[in-house]
Design a protein around this motif. Structure first.
Motif, mmCIF file in Angstrom:
data_model
loop_
_atom_site.group_PDB
_atom_site.id
_atom_site.type_symbol
_atom_site.label_atom_id
_atom_site.label_comp_id
_atom_site.label_asym_id
_atom_site.label_seq_id
_atom_site.Cartn_x
_atom_site.Cartn_y
_atom_site.Cartn_z
ATOM 1 N N VAL A 196 -8.666 48.249 51.063
ATOM 2 C CA VAL A 196 -9.546 47.098 50.870
ATOM 3 C C VAL A 196 -10.988 47.587 50.848
ATOM 4 O O VAL A 196 -11.394 48.365 51.716
ATOM 5 N N PRO A 197 -11.775 47.151 49.858
ATOM 6 C CA PRO A 197 -13.192 47.550 49.843
ATOM 7 C C PRO A 197 -13.912 47.088 51.098
ATOM 8 O O PRO A 197 -13.754 45.957 51.542
ATOM 9 N N GLY A 198 -14.722 47.977 51.653
ATOM 10 C CA GLY A 198 -15.457 47.659 52.863
ATOM 11 C C GLY A 198 -14.714 47.960 54.139
ATOM 12 O O GLY A 198 -15.323 48.112 55.195
ATOM 13 N N LEU A 199 -13.363 48.034 54.053
ATOM 14 C CA LEU A 199 -12.556 48.343 55.242
ATOM 15 C C LEU A 199 -11.920 49.719 55.161
ATOM 16 O O LEU A 199 -11.215 50.119 56.088
ATOM 17 N N GLU A 200 -12.177 50.441 54.061
ATOM 18 C CA GLU A 200 -11.512 51.726 53.868
ATOM 19 C C GLU A 200 -12.020 52.798 54.819
ATOM 20 O O GLU A 200 -11.356 53.828 55.000
ATOM 21 N N ASN A 201 -13.184 52.593 55.414
ATOM 22 C CA ASN A 201 -13.722 53.579 56.348
ATOM 23 C C ASN A 201 -13.361 53.285 57.804
ATOM 24 O O ASN A 201 -13.774 54.024 58.698
ATOM 25 N N ILE A 202 -12.591 52.220 58.020
ATOM 26 C CA ILE A 202 -12.141 51.874 59.375
ATOM 27 C C ILE A 202 -10.641 52.150 59.429
ATOM 28 O O ILE A 202 -9.828 51.293 59.065
ATOM 29 N N SER A 203 -10.272 53.322 59.870
ATOM 30 C CA SER A 203 -8.885 53.771 59.761
ATOM 31 C C SER A 203 -7.933 52.961 60.633
ATOM 32 O O SER A 203 -6.780 52.721 60.246
ATOM 33 N N TRP A 204 -8.376 52.488 61.809
ATOM 34 C CA TRP A 204 -7.453 51.820 62.732
ATOM 35 C C TRP A 204 -7.018 50.444 62.243
ATOM 36 O O TRP A 204 -6.027 49.890 62.740
ATOM 37 N N LEU A 205 -7.713 49.885 61.247
ATOM 38 C CA LEU A 205 -7.295 48.598 60.693
ATOM 39 C C LEU A 205 -6.097 48.727 59.760
ATOM 40 O O LEU A 205 -5.405 47.752 59.501
ATOM 41 N N GLY A 206 -5.864 49.922 59.234
ATOM 42 C CA GLY A 206 -4.729 50.129 58.341
ATOM 43 C C GLY A 206 -4.991 49.801 56.892
ATOM 44 O O GLY A 206 -4.046 49.702 56.102
ATOM 45 N N PHE A 207 -6.256 49.609 56.500
ATOM 46 C CA PHE A 207 -6.593 49.294 55.113
ATOM 47 C C PHE A 207 -7.440 50.401 54.482
ATOM 48 O O PHE A 207 -8.262 50.142 53.607
ATOM 49 N N ASP A 208 -7.245 51.637 54.951
ATOM 50 C CA ASP A 208 -8.042 52.754 54.436
ATOM 51 C C ASP A 208 -7.355 53.501 53.303
ATOM 52 O O ASP A 208 -7.895 54.485 52.781
ATOM 53 N N GLY A 209 -6.158 53.062 52.903
ATOM 54 C CA GLY A 209 -5.468 53.681 51.774
ATOM 55 C C GLY A 209 -4.931 55.065 52.055
ATOM 56 O O GLY A 209 -4.889 55.899 51.144
ATOM 57 N N THR A 210 -4.499 55.337 53.278
ATOM 58 C CA THR A 210 -3.966 56.660 53.633
ATOM 59 C C THR A 210 -2.602 56.515 54.291
ATOM 60 O O THR A 210 -2.234 55.435 54.799
ATOM 61 N N PHE A 211 -1.843 57.610 54.252
ATOM 62 C CA PHE A 211 -0.598 57.724 55.003
ATOM 63 C C PHE A 211 -0.826 58.697 56.151
ATOM 64 O O PHE A 211 -1.348 59.795 55.946
ATOM 65 N N GLN A 212 -0.430 58.283 57.335
ATOM 66 C CA GLN A 212 -0.598 59.147 58.501
ATOM 67 C C GLN A 212 0.734 59.293 59.218
ATOM 68 O O GLN A 212 1.384 58.305 59.554
ATOM 69 N N ARG A 213 1.142 60.547 59.428
ATOM 70 C CA ARG A 213 2.398 60.834 60.098
ATOM 71 C C ARG A 213 2.186 61.935 61.122
ATOM 72 O O ARG A 213 1.234 62.722 61.029
ATOM 73 N N THR A 214 3.098 61.999 62.092
ATOM 74 C CA THR A 214 3.104 63.063 63.091
ATOM 75 C C THR A 214 4.298 63.968 62.825
ATOM 76 O O THR A 214 5.425 63.481 62.622
#
Length: 389
Positions: free
Chosen positions: A92-110
């Motif tokens: 989402v534009p404007g929210l892509e730099n806030i990773s904890w919201l989940g709208f940054d367009g990335t996949f994160q795995r452990t």
């Protein structure tokens, strides 16, 4: 004795200056402290004072508006497919730099491994060996024995596909269809089925139950035996029969609701009519020769309107859950058509790898059902005379 005479003497000889005459008007004795209110005004006042119910009402109105407006808010169509952008995460534009919201367009795995290098290699292989578009952070270096190494891998699929200026607000599904558009389109279909169930309850259930309870006798016996037969047939069996005759979809669900969905409302209305028709005001109306049609419409229905509204408010979330359940087991809406149930079913298949496909429609259907139940509780309190103050 002397004291009583002195008191009487003193009271009868008080100076006139201590008394002031009262100017009395005609409406002084008839003055009412506040304006009287009708039952409906009291119910509306109680409902408006119920903050959770009002918040739920505003949420539901916003969801209904978005179900019509939402699909047209971006350039992606309802069934536009593009396999090159399949299963893209939400961005989402404007929210892509806030990773904890989940709208940054990335996949994160452990990832785990005996060494940091092994865990990092697993992360790189998992996301297509595109190391240049990955951020790897060491969580635990491990000791090479019992304690394994852990790394956190963050993959940037939009950058990997050269789509830095592209945004899918709720991501895409396995066929590359925009989830934002499909979620709101599915919400519209789910709400259509829910309000259809409420309409059937009002048109068939109220009329059927009113006639059965008011006329009684042989008419009541026949109508109640019909309801008992319909109630004995489970809704799932009716859906299976409709699936055999017709294709799964909105039509089969509509027919199933039409056949059996109104029986609960009919029984409630019948019970209320049986309780009210022996009251004095109904007997007086009959004695004065008031037609049955007018007694039902002008005397009985207004007195049971509260229970009808309350039951209708609880019918809507039940119908939404019924449709979602049928779609989840494959007997509801048929793809490529979408409802909240089909979207949840699709997301459940990819829950471990792509949880966003399940999370967004599941949250929306939960909010709708909770809001309708809270609003139903508000209506129940509003139509309870004990709650009026």
């Amino acid at each position: 004795m002397a004291n009583n005479q002195n008191n009487q003497y003193n009271e009868n000889n008080l100076p006139e200056e201590l008394f002031e005459p009262i100017e009395r008007t005609e409406d002084t004795s008839e003055k009412i402290s506040r304006e009287s209110r009708t039952f409906w005004q009291d119910a509306r006042r109680t409902l408006f004072k119920n903050i959770p119910a009002m918040l739920s009402l505003f949420v539901l109105i916003a969801i209904i508006i978005m179900s019509f407006v939402g699909p047209g808010m971006n350039k992606y169509g309802y069934n536009d497919q593009d396999l090159s952008v399949s299963k893209m995460p939400a961005r989402v534009p404007g929210l892509e730099n806030i990773s904890w919201l989940g709208f940054d367009g990335t996949f994160q795995r452990t990832f785990e491994g005996d060494t940091v290098e092994e865990a990092s290699q697993k992360a790189i292989q998992r996301f297509g060996n595109k190391e240049e578009f990955m951020d790897i952070e060491v969580i635990n270096e491990g000791d090479g024995s019992e304690d394994s190494a852990k790394v956190s891998g963050t993959f940037h699929p939009y950058e990997a596909k050269g789509m830095e200026d592209t945004y899918f607000w709720l991501g895409t599904d396995e066929l590359g269809r925009d989830q934002w558009t499909r979620v709101w389109q599915g919400t519209r279909i789910s709400l259509y089925i829910a309000f259809l169930a409420a309409t059937i309850d009002l048109l068939i259930g109220v009329g059927y139950g009113g006639i059965s309870g008011y006329f009684g006798g042989r008419i009541d016996d026949v109508l109640q035996r019909i309801i008992e037969i319909l109630t004995g047939i489970p809704n799932l069996v009716v859906i299976l029969l409709m699936t055999v005759v017709l294709q799964p979809g909105v039509l089969s669900i509509t027919i199933a609701l039409t056949i059996t969905g109104w029986t609960g409302m009919a029984r409630i209305v019948r019970g209320e009519i049986l309780k009210l028709k022996t009251q004095e005001f109904i007997l007086a109306a009959r004695t004065l020769g008031t037609p049955d049609r007018r007694i039902i419409s002008k005397h009985l229905m207004p007195n049971i309107s509260g229970i009808i509204i309350i039951n209708t408010m609880f019918t809507i979330p039940n119908a939404i859950f019924f449709e979602a359940f049928l779609s989840f087991i494959g007997l509801g809406i048929v793809p490529p058509e979408a409802s909240l149930g089909t979207l949840i079913n699709t997301g459940f298949d990819s829950l471990r790898q792509y949880p966003f496909l399940l999370v967004f429609p599941a949250i929306l259907i939960s909010v709708i059902m909770i809001a309708f139940n809270i609003l139903g509780d508000g209506f129940r309190d509003a139509f309870d005379p004990k709650m009026h103050k």
